[in-house]
Motif scaffolding. Structure first.
Motif, short mmCIF file in Angstrom:
data_model
loop_
_atom_site.label_atom_id
_atom_site.label_comp_id
_atom_site.label_asym_id
_atom_site.label_seq_id
_atom_site.Cartn_x
_atom_site.Cartn_y
_atom_site.Cartn_z
N ARG A 1 -3.50 -4.57 0.85
CA ARG A 1 -3.02 -5.29 -0.49
C ARG A 1 -2.65 -4.16 -1.43
NH1 ARG A 1 -4.45 -7.94 -4.99
NH2 ARG A 1 -3.37 -10.13 -5.43
N SER A 2 -1.47 -4.57 -2.01
CA SER A 2 -1.02 -3.66 -3.07
C SER A 2 -0.27 -4.75 -4.13
CB SER A 2 -0.13 -2.64 -2.64
OG SER A 2 -0.70 -1.75 -1.53
N GLY A 3 -0.70 -4.15 -5.55
CA GLY A 3 -0.09 -4.78 -6.68
C GLY A 3 1.32 -4.62 -6.88
N PRO A 4 1.83 -5.39 -7.69
CA PRO A 4 3.40 -5.12 -8.09
C PRO A 4 3.49 -3.67 -8.41
CG PRO A 4 2.86 -7.14 -9.14
CD PRO A 4 1.45 -6.73 -8.50
N GLY A 5 4.65 -2.88 -8.10
CA GLY A 5 4.80 -1.58 -8.47
C GLY A 5 4.09 -0.50 -8.03
N VAL A 6 3.27 -1.04 -7.09
CA VAL A 6 2.38 0.10 -6.29
C VAL A 6 3.15 0.71 -5.09
CG1 VAL A 6 0.20 0.49 -5.03
CG2 VAL A 6 0.13 -1.21 -6.93
N LEU A 7 3.00 2.22 -5.22
CA LEU A 7 3.40 3.12 -4.09
C LEU A 7 2.45 3.57 -3.23
CD1 LEU A 7 6.63 5.15 -4.03
CD2 LEU A 7 4.66 6.16 -3.10
N ARG A 8 2.47 3.37 -1.74
CA ARG A 8 1.61 3.89 -1.18
C ARG A 8 2.41 4.99 -0.28
NH1 ARG A 8 -3.64 1.60 -0.79
NH2 ARG A 8 -3.65 -0.38 -1.97
N GLY A 9 2.04 6.14 -0.11
CA GLY A 9 2.64 7.16 0.95
C GLY A 9 2.99 8.33 0.01
N MET A 10 3.60 9.20 0.87
CA MET A 10 4.00 9.00 2.25
C MET A 10 3.05 9.66 3.16
SD MET A 10 7.07 7.79 1.84
CE MET A 10 7.81 8.04 3.40
N HIS A 11 2.20 8.92 4.07
CA HIS A 11 1.14 9.37 4.65
C HIS A 11 1.51 9.73 6.10
CE1 HIS A 11 -1.20 6.46 1.67
NE2 HIS A 11 -0.81 7.71 1.17
N TYR A 12 0.81 10.70 6.61
CA TYR A 12 0.84 11.02 8.01
C TYR A 12 -0.27 11.68 8.24
CZ TYR A 12 2.34 15.69 6.45
OH TYR A 12 2.71 16.98 6.03
N GLN A 13 -0.75 11.97 9.75
CA GLN A 13 -1.56 12.93 10.29
C GLN A 13 -1.19 14.04 11.08
OE1 GLN A 13 -5.33 9.40 10.50
NE2 GLN A 13 -4.51 10.25 12.37
N VAL A 14 -1.66 15.12 10.75
CA VAL A 14 -1.25 16.44 11.54
C VAL A 14 -1.84 16.29 12.90
CG1 VAL A 14 -0.50 17.56 9.65
CG2 VAL A 14 -2.95 17.84 10.28
N GLU B 1 -9.83 13.81 7.71
CA GLU B 1 -9.81 15.36 7.78
C GLU B 1 -8.15 15.73 8.06
OE1 GLU B 1 -11.60 14.54 11.74
OE2 GLU B 1 -11.55 13.61 9.64
N HIS B 2 -7.39 14.89 8.77
CA HIS B 2 -6.00 15.10 9.28
C HIS B 2 -5.04 14.59 8.59
CE1 HIS B 2 -8.02 17.32 12.62
NE2 HIS B 2 -8.34 16.31 13.19
N GLU B 3 -5.34 13.53 7.68
CA GLU B 3 -4.26 12.98 6.78
C GLU B 3 -3.72 13.90 5.86
OE1 GLU B 3 -3.97 8.80 4.45
OE2 GLU B 3 -5.72 9.98 3.94
N ARG B 4 -2.27 13.71 5.77
CA ARG B 4 -1.57 14.50 4.88
C ARG B 4 -0.78 13.55 4.04
NH1 ARG B 4 -4.91 17.38 6.88
NH2 ARG B 4 -4.64 19.44 7.52
N CYS B 5 -0.03 14.22 2.91
CA CYS B 5 0.73 13.39 2.20
C CYS B 5 2.08 14.05 1.60
CB CYS B 5 0.05 12.72 0.75
SG CYS B 5 1.06 11.61 -0.14
N LEU B 6 3.15 13.77 2.11
CA LEU B 6 4.40 14.04 1.60
C LEU B 6 4.78 13.73 0.20
CD1 LEU B 6 6.98 15.80 2.53
CD2 LEU B 6 8.17 13.77 3.12
N LEU B 7 5.15 14.55 -0.62
CA LEU B 7 5.47 14.03 -2.02
C LEU B 7 6.57 13.14 -1.86
CD1 LEU B 7 5.09 14.50 -5.14
CD2 LEU B 7 6.81 16.05 -4.97
N TRP B 8 6.18 11.89 -2.49
CA TRP B 8 6.99 10.61 -2.70
C TRP B 8 8.58 10.56 -3.02
CZ3 TRP B 8 8.86 7.69 -6.84
CH2 TRP B 8 8.65 8.33 -7.97
N ASN B 9 8.57 11.52 -3.92
CA ASN B 9 9.97 11.92 -4.67
C ASN B 9 10.46 13.29 -4.60
OD1 ASN B 9 7.98 13.22 -6.51
ND2 ASN B 9 8.85 12.23 -8.30
N ASP B 10 9.90 14.12 -3.45
CA ASP B 10 10.77 15.32 -3.16
C ASP B 10 12.08 15.19 -3.16
OD1 ASP B 10 11.38 17.73 -2.09
OD2 ASP B 10 10.01 17.60 -0.51
#
Length: 184
Positions: A54-67, A143-152
Motif C-alpha cells: 500500500r502506497s500513499g498518493p505520489g509515492v514512488l517505489r523502485g526501480m527494484h530487482y535482485q541480481v 542481500e541480493h536486492e538492488r535499485c536502479l535510479l528512478w530518474n537515470d
C-alpha cells in the motif's frame, strides 16, 4: 480463456487483460490460473510468493530487482492507480536499457508480467492510496536486492510526476545504469 496477453514494445514484457463478468451485483474474474496463464503467455512460471503493498498518493517505489535469485513478477492493482515501469537490465538483450510503462488500476484490472532480469517500479497516481498485489517466481533476498535510479537520464523513464516523488532512501540512492549490477 480468462485473460489475453499482449506483448509490449519490449516483447518479453506482457500486458494481461482479464475477462471480467459484470452485472448489477458486481463483478468476477480469475486474476490468475496457471493453465490459462501458460496458454496465453507461453510461459510456465511457478510463483512462490505473493506480495501486497500500500502506497500513499505520489509515492514512488523502485526501480527494484535482485541480481541473484532474479524474480519474475505478475503485478496488478486492487485499489487506486499507478504508473508502472519496467527496465531491461539484460546486457545481451536487443532492448537492454529500454523501458516500458503502463497505467495499472483497480478500474482497468490490467496486469503486467515483469520477467527476471528487469528492474521494476511504480508511482501512485491521483489523490488516493494504491494497493498492489504481485506474485513472484523467487523469494525476496534482501542481500541480493538492488535499485536502479528512478530518474537515470540514460534510461529516461517518462514518469507522470511533477518534481521529486516521495520515496524510500534506498530508492533515492539507486544506481545509474552504467554503475548498476546487471544481468548477462
Amino acid at each position: 480463456m480468462p485473460y489475453t496477453a499482449t506483448r509490449t514494445a519490449i516483447p518479453d514484457v506482457l500486458m494481461l487483460e482479464p475477462r471480467v463478468f459484470e452485472d448489477d451485483r458486481g463483478f468476477f474474474f480469475e486474476s490468475f490460473n496457471a493453465r490459462d496463464f501458460r496458454a496465453a503467455t507461453g510461459l510456465d512460471a511457478t510463483f512462490v510468493q505473493d506480495n501486497h503493498s500500500r502506497s500513499g498518493p505520489g509515492v514512488l517505489r523502485g526501480m527494484h530487482y535482485q541480481v541473484d535469485h532474479a524474480q519474475g513478477k505478475l503485478v496488478r492493482v486492487v485499489r487506486g492507480s499507478v504508473f508502472d515501469a519496467v527496465v531491461d537490465l539484460r546486457r545481451s538483450s536487443p532492448t537492454f536499457g529500454r523501458w516500458v510503462g503502463a497505467v495499472l488500476s483497480a478500474e482497468n484490472r490490467r496486469q503486467i508480467w515483469v520477467p527476471p532480469g528487469f528492474a521494476h517500479g511504480f508511482v501512485v497516481l491521483g489523490d488516493e492510496a494504491a494497493e498492489c498485489l504481485y506474485k513472484t517466481t523467487d523469494y525476496w533476498y534482501p542481500e541480493h536486492e538492488r535499485c536502479l535510479l528512478w530518474n537515470d537520464p540514460a534510461v529516461g523513464i517518462a514518469w507522470p510526476v511533477d518534481g521529486v516523488p516521495a520515496m524510500a532512501a534506498k530508492d533515492a540512492a539507486g544506481r545509474t545504469l552504467d554503475a548498476a549490477d546487471l544481468f548477462d
